[in-house]
Design a protein around this motif. Structure first.
Motif, PDB file in Angstrom:
ATOM      1  N   ALA A 154       5.254  -5.841  -4.147  1.00 47.38           N
ATOM      2  CA  ALA A 154       4.728  -4.910  -3.092  1.00 47.38           C
ATOM      3  C   ALA A 154       4.361  -5.719  -1.951  1.00 47.38           C
ATOM      4  O   ALA A 154       4.246  -6.790  -2.163  1.00 47.38           O
ATOM      5  CB  ALA A 154       3.434  -4.289  -3.862  1.00 47.38           C
ATOM      6  N   ALA A 155       4.136  -4.732  -0.577  1.00 43.39           N
ATOM      7  CA  ALA A 155       3.774  -5.622   0.462  1.00 43.39           C
ATOM      8  C   ALA A 155       3.115  -4.595   1.162  1.00 43.39           C
ATOM      9  O   ALA A 155       3.244  -3.327   0.860  1.00 43.39           O
ATOM     10  CB  ALA A 155       4.814  -6.236   1.386  1.00 43.39           C
ATOM     11  N   ILE A 162       2.809  -0.833  -0.649  1.00 42.80           N
ATOM     12  CA  ILE A 162       1.453  -0.638  -1.666  1.00 42.80           C
ATOM     13  C   ILE A 162       1.358   0.697  -1.707  1.00 42.80           C
ATOM     14  O   ILE A 162       1.147   1.438  -2.928  1.00 42.80           O
ATOM     15  CB  ILE A 162       0.277  -1.450  -1.003  1.00 42.80           C
ATOM     16  CG1 ILE A 162       0.492  -2.952  -1.082  1.00 42.80           C
ATOM     17  CG2 ILE A 162      -0.969  -1.020  -2.085  1.00 42.80           C
ATOM     18  CD1 ILE A 162      -0.317  -3.872  -0.665  1.00 42.80           C
ATOM     19  N   VAL A 185       1.925  -9.346  -4.685  1.00 43.59           N
ATOM     20  CA  VAL A 185       1.785  -8.918  -3.390  1.00 43.59           C
ATOM     21  C   VAL A 185       1.905  -9.715  -2.329  1.00 43.59           C
ATOM     22  O   VAL A 185       1.225 -10.770  -2.062  1.00 43.59           O
ATOM     23  CB  VAL A 185       0.065  -8.180  -3.395  1.00 43.59           C
ATOM     24  CG1 VAL A 185       0.069  -7.370  -1.936  1.00 43.59           C
ATOM     25  CG2 VAL A 185      -0.053  -7.310  -4.664  1.00 43.59           C
ATOM     26  N   ASP A 186       2.985  -9.411  -1.639  1.00 41.96           N
ATOM     27  CA  ASP A 186       3.147 -10.654  -0.692  1.00 41.96           C
ATOM     28  C   ASP A 186       2.543 -10.079   0.810  1.00 41.96           C
ATOM     29  O   ASP A 186       2.006  -9.222   1.094  1.00 41.96           O
ATOM     30  CB  ASP A 186       4.486 -10.592  -0.024  1.00 41.96           C
ATOM     31  CG  ASP A 186       5.271 -11.667   0.486  1.00 41.96           C
ATOM     32  OD1 ASP A 186       4.353 -12.736   0.890  1.00 41.96           O
ATOM     33  OD2 ASP A 186       6.228 -11.734   1.008  1.00 41.96           O
ATOM     34  N   ALA A 202      -0.148 -10.886   1.877  1.00 42.35           N
ATOM     35  CA  ALA A 202      -1.720 -10.282   1.619  1.00 42.35           C
ATOM     36  C   ALA A 202      -2.665 -10.676   2.487  1.00 42.35           C
ATOM     37  O   ALA A 202      -3.849  -9.983   2.518  1.00 42.35           O
ATOM     38  CB  ALA A 202      -2.091 -11.342   0.148  1.00 42.35           C
ATOM     39  N   ILE A 251      -3.933  -7.301   3.979  1.00 39.92           N
ATOM     40  CA  ILE A 251      -4.658  -6.326   2.970  1.00 39.92           C
ATOM     41  C   ILE A 251      -6.224  -6.253   3.577  1.00 39.92           C
ATOM     42  O   ILE A 251      -6.715  -7.205   3.646  1.00 39.92           O
ATOM     43  CB  ILE A 251      -4.453  -6.538   1.811  1.00 39.92           C
ATOM     44  CG1 ILE A 251      -3.241  -6.817   1.205  1.00 39.92           C
ATOM     45  CG2 ILE A 251      -5.473  -5.789   0.814  1.00 39.92           C
ATOM     46  CD1 ILE A 251      -2.896  -7.201  -0.109  1.00 39.92           C
ATOM     47  N   LEU A 258      -5.499  -0.818  -4.662  1.00 44.66           N
ATOM     48  CA  LEU A 258      -4.679  -1.702  -5.544  1.00 44.66           C
ATOM     49  C   LEU A 258      -5.304  -2.116  -6.765  1.00 44.66           C
ATOM     50  O   LEU A 258      -4.978  -2.057  -7.925  1.00 44.66           O
ATOM     51  CB  LEU A 258      -4.210  -2.896  -4.723  1.00 44.66           C
ATOM     52  CG  LEU A 258      -3.130  -3.881  -5.147  1.00 44.66           C
ATOM     53  CD1 LEU A 258      -1.836  -3.027  -5.009  1.00 44.66           C
ATOM     54  CD2 LEU A 258      -2.876  -4.998  -4.181  1.00 44.66           C
ATOM     55  N   ILE A 301      -2.130 -10.300 -11.369  1.00 47.13           N
ATOM     56  CA  ILE A 301      -2.161  -9.745 -10.141  1.00 47.13           C
ATOM     57  C   ILE A 301      -1.992 -11.237  -9.047  1.00 47.13           C
ATOM     58  O   ILE A 301      -2.744 -11.936  -9.536  1.00 47.13           O
ATOM     59  CB  ILE A 301      -2.944  -8.862  -9.514  1.00 47.13           C
ATOM     60  CG1 ILE A 301      -2.660  -8.448  -7.932  1.00 47.13           C
ATOM     61  CG2 ILE A 301      -4.417  -9.495  -9.562  1.00 47.13           C
ATOM     62  CD1 ILE A 301      -3.451  -7.279  -7.392  1.00 47.13           C
ATOM     63  N   PHE A 344      -1.423 -12.629  -5.450  1.00 44.13           N
ATOM     64  CA  PHE A 344      -1.585 -12.652  -3.949  1.00 44.13           C
ATOM     65  C   PHE A 344      -0.674 -13.805  -3.212  1.00 44.13           C
ATOM     66  O   PHE A 344      -1.204 -14.739  -3.353  1.00 44.13           O
ATOM     67  CB  PHE A 344      -2.998 -12.564  -3.397  1.00 44.13           C
ATOM     68  CG  PHE A 344      -3.657 -11.257  -3.920  1.00 44.13           C
ATOM     69  CD1 PHE A 344      -3.545 -10.076  -3.381  1.00 44.13           C
ATOM     70  CD2 PHE A 344      -4.378 -11.517  -5.170  1.00 44.13           C
ATOM     71  CE1 PHE A 344      -4.303  -9.014  -3.677  1.00 44.13           C
ATOM     72  CE2 PHE A 344      -5.286 -10.190  -5.710  1.00 44.13           C
ATOM     73  CZ  PHE A 344      -5.185  -9.129  -4.986  1.00 44.13           C
TER      74      PHE A 344
END
Length: 730
Positions: A381-382, A402, A430-431, A433, A436, A444, A454, A456
């Protein structure tokens, strides 16, 4: 006291036909007025108070002979009025205020009813069904719009002198209904709290109009919330109480002691939370919602990070399997890269950070391969659609935003995956990051099942998130979970001057243009421009001629201008206007306020629209404009979205965008203006972020002095957040 000479003040009445120029702050405009008693349009200059083309207005002011621009009428006051001529009525009905009526239909209605059109619409609006081409559905829409418009017009008359536009008057009506005017008279500060687009300053001006006292408790509470909201916009999750009090005192013109009771009332009402953090000199003052979000995010991340992972590999451990992955990918990982990959299978909470060319994408590929080997389900996800697309292309696997991963539903009231309905994954990567913010982190973290991992992945040296918080930095600073920093640039990237210069900038060194033979093209250039006007001309020439001719890049699909700011000659607003007039000069257009959208325009979505699956920062092209229906369509890489006049404020031209808006995206070619006029924005992380957005060509346009200021300015603004301390258990 000097008496004002009123003998030369005149009054004009007519239709505002065209806005030639409007300042960024809305305080000055040059417009054409089709006055009722004059054969030629009159040029009026001054504050038009958000009036729009098509509206009938009455203007008072004085004539002035400008030596450069000729005879002008300088505005002293302006108010909107209902038109009385056939032509004025026709333009009024075709304006943005009347949904469902375009120029053609407006002409038919006025042909049918003549100068009594508005009177008939007031008394018997159902008679619009008599007009050819108006069926029951369109007629019902017009009747509903007219009834609303009469109420909104009363609001406009009351609020126009305070700069409240017709569009905002509609929003006020939609929020408060027929009680809107009475509510505003009692407590105009509710507008600032509940209507997007109306701030404290506007509400305060309205309050003065209704004789609300400066020491009114409602005003003091609103001022405190405004200071917190401004801090929120600057990325702070909270403010230390002394800083909040000092800023509120300056805003409100009161003494600090007068703020004690309003602060207590806001805390009792749970609009704020005042918390004494361990080790902090002063209490932290949070907006109530933000405090709850930060606490929840920290609790969920600690839940995930404290779980024990049990992985079973047949035929060897992860070290051996990683050797196999290296062979399959035809690479050999450096020690730090191996640690990064293996940390994901050793720790449920991991952070991998590094600049361009340090192998982050290759590491994600290896994590996916090892997850397959271990029988672990993995999701990618991103934060943005463009970042998710890049991640998918790099890994050959599906990657989602996301929001889409968490299945946001506007109808069902938010994200459908949470602690009660967690994501069905063993590993989530998660790219980007660094993008965010605290709100997205909480959404998330809630959805990660206990026992899952998870990861990051991001660049800690890029700009922090647009929203409040500094999530990636706080995760690293907390010491919770595994953190691997990648610093080595790998051989395949060493030939890229973009990558080399990005790291030079990050180290505080000036970028260098690679030496080249005559006629040879490279991927990094600096072009000198001594003032903004010269820089603007060079940027336009580069975007429209030199880059397409020399490199073959499509200027509308493969090139992006990244400006530090919106205003000024090399700000986004002016550059967008110039490029639109080149690329889409004669295209069909639809106007919203001072901005027109034309077929072929490059545009950006500026807010999340979950119903249409388009999000803040998504870029598309205008493919259709329907002037009569006041509707346009935008293609976002295959997703066609329709915008009516009420939703056009979700769009902005995107030939030039800010560096902040470019986060998570990558473009083949990037042009970056760097001038001392942008002094307040000349920061190392901003220039570094801008340069890393270009994949094949980066051109800096400006002065060496401005580049030097940016490279040497490593004092990024401190953000007040409590996440790191909460993760540590403090």
């Amino acid at each position: 006291m000097r008496q004002e000479n009123t003998s030369d003040i005149e009054r004009l009445r007519g239709v505002l036909s065209r806005i030639r120029f409007a300042s960024d702050d809305g305080q000055f405009a040059v417009c054409e007025l089709e006055a009722e008693d004059r054969s030629l349009p009159v040029t009026i200059v001054g504050n038009i108070l958000s009036a729009r083309p098509g509206e009938s207005v009455e203007v008072t002011g004085r004539w002035h002979d400008d030596p450069r621009y000729g005879r002008q009428f300088r505005i002293k006051s302006l108010r909107t009025v209902l038109p009385s001529t056939r032509e004025g009525i026709e333009k009024y009905l075709a304006s943005d205020m009347m949904e469902g009526i375009g120029p053609t239909l407006a002409s038919r209605i006025v042909d049918h009813f003549g100068e009594k059109t508005l009177e008939i619409l007031d008394d018997r609006p159902e008679r619009v069904l008599e007009v050819e081409g108006i069926g029951e559905k369109r007629g019902a829409q017009i009747i509903e719009c007219w009834e609303r418009d009469r109420l909104v017009h009363r609001l406009m008359v009351a609020l126009r002198s305070h700069g409240v536009s017709a569009a905002l008057a509609v929003k006020i009506y939609q929020r408060f209904g027929t009680e809107a005017l009475d509510l505003i008279r009692r407590n105009p500060y509710r507008l600032a709290e509940q209507i997007r687009g109306i701030g404290f300053q506007t509400a305060d001006e309205i309050a003065r109009h209704f004789d609300i006292k400066p020491d009114s408790p409602a005003r003091l509470r609103a001022g405190i919330l405004h200071v917190l909201e401004e801090a929120h916009s600057d990325g702070h999750v909270y403010l230390p109480r002394p800083i909040l009090q000092e800023e509120a005192r300056e805003l409100l013109g009161c003494n600090i002691g007068a703020l004690d009771d309003p602060l207590e009332e806001l805390q009792i009402n749970e609009q704020i939370v005042i918390e004494q953090r361990d080790g902090a000199r002063a209490p932290a003052v949070y907006p109530g919602k933000t405090w709850r979000v930060e606490v929840a995010a920290a609790n969920h991340l600690r839940r995930v990070g404290s779980a024990t992972r049990q992985l079973d590999l047949q035929g060897g451990g992860f070290e051996e399997r990683l050797d196999e992955v290296e062979q399959n990918l035809c690479i050999q990982f450096a020690a730090a890269q191996r640690r990064a990959v293996l940390s994901v299978f050793d720790q449920p909470l991991a952070v991998i950070t590094g600049g361009p060319g340090t192998g982050k994408t290759t590491i994600v590929q290896a994590i996916c391969r090892l997850a397959d080997t271990a029988g672990e389900s993995i999701a990618l996800a991103a934060p943005t659609g463009r970042a998710a697309k890049r991640l998918s292309e790099a890994t050959g696997r599906e990657a989602k935003t996301i929001h889409r991963l968490l299945d946001f539903s506007f109808d069902k009231g938010g994200f459908q995956h949470d602690e009660d309905h967690p994501l069905p994954v063993d590993i989530l990567v998660v790219d980007e990051a660094s993008m965010i913010d605290i709100y997205l982190l909480n959404a998330l973290a809630r959805a990660i099942p206990t026992g899952a991992s998870i990861v990051f992945v991001g660049d800690i040296d890029q700009l922090p998130s647009v929203g409040p918080g500094q999530v990636l930095r706080d995760l690293i600073d907390s010491g919770v979970g595994s953190v691997v920093r990648l610093t080595e640039i790998f051989r395949q990237h060493e030939a890229s001057a973009i990558v080399v210069n990005a790291h030079r900038i990050n180290r505080g060194e000036l970028p260098v243009v690679p030496t080249r033979r005559e006629g040879e093209l490279v991927d990094f250039y600096t072009i000198n421009a001594e003032n903004p006007e010269i820089a603007s001309n060079k940027i336009v020439e580069l975007a429209t001629e030199r880059i397409p001719d020399a490199f073959g890049f499509d200027p509308l699909d493969e090139l992006q201008i990244l400006s530090p700011m919106y205003r000024g000659e090399i700000g986004c607003n002016r550059l967008n206007e110039r490029l639109q007039n080149i690329f889409c000069a004669d295209a069909v257009q639809l106007r919203r306020g001072n901005t027109s959208f034309r077929v072929g325009d490059r545009v950006m979505q500026t807010s999340n629209n979950y119903d249409e699956d388009v999000f803040n920062g998504d870029i598309g092209r205008v493919v259709d404009v329907f002037v009569d229906d006041k509707v346009l369509r935008v293609d976002f890489e295959g997703n066609t979205v329709e915008y009516d006049s009420g939703s056009l404020d979700e769009l902005a031209l995107a030939y030039a965008i800010t560096v902040h808006k470019s986060q998570g995206s990558e473009y083949p070619a990037v042009i970056i203006p760097v001038m001392t006029q942008h002094y307040v924005m000349l920061q190392r992380n901003l220039l570094y972020t801008a340069v890393t957005r270009g994949s094949e060509l980066v051109i800096l346009v400006g002065t060496q002095r401005a580049v030097k200021i940016a490279v040497e300015n490593d004092e990024s603004m401190k953000r007040y957040t409590g996440l790191a301390g909460r993760l540590r258990g403090g």
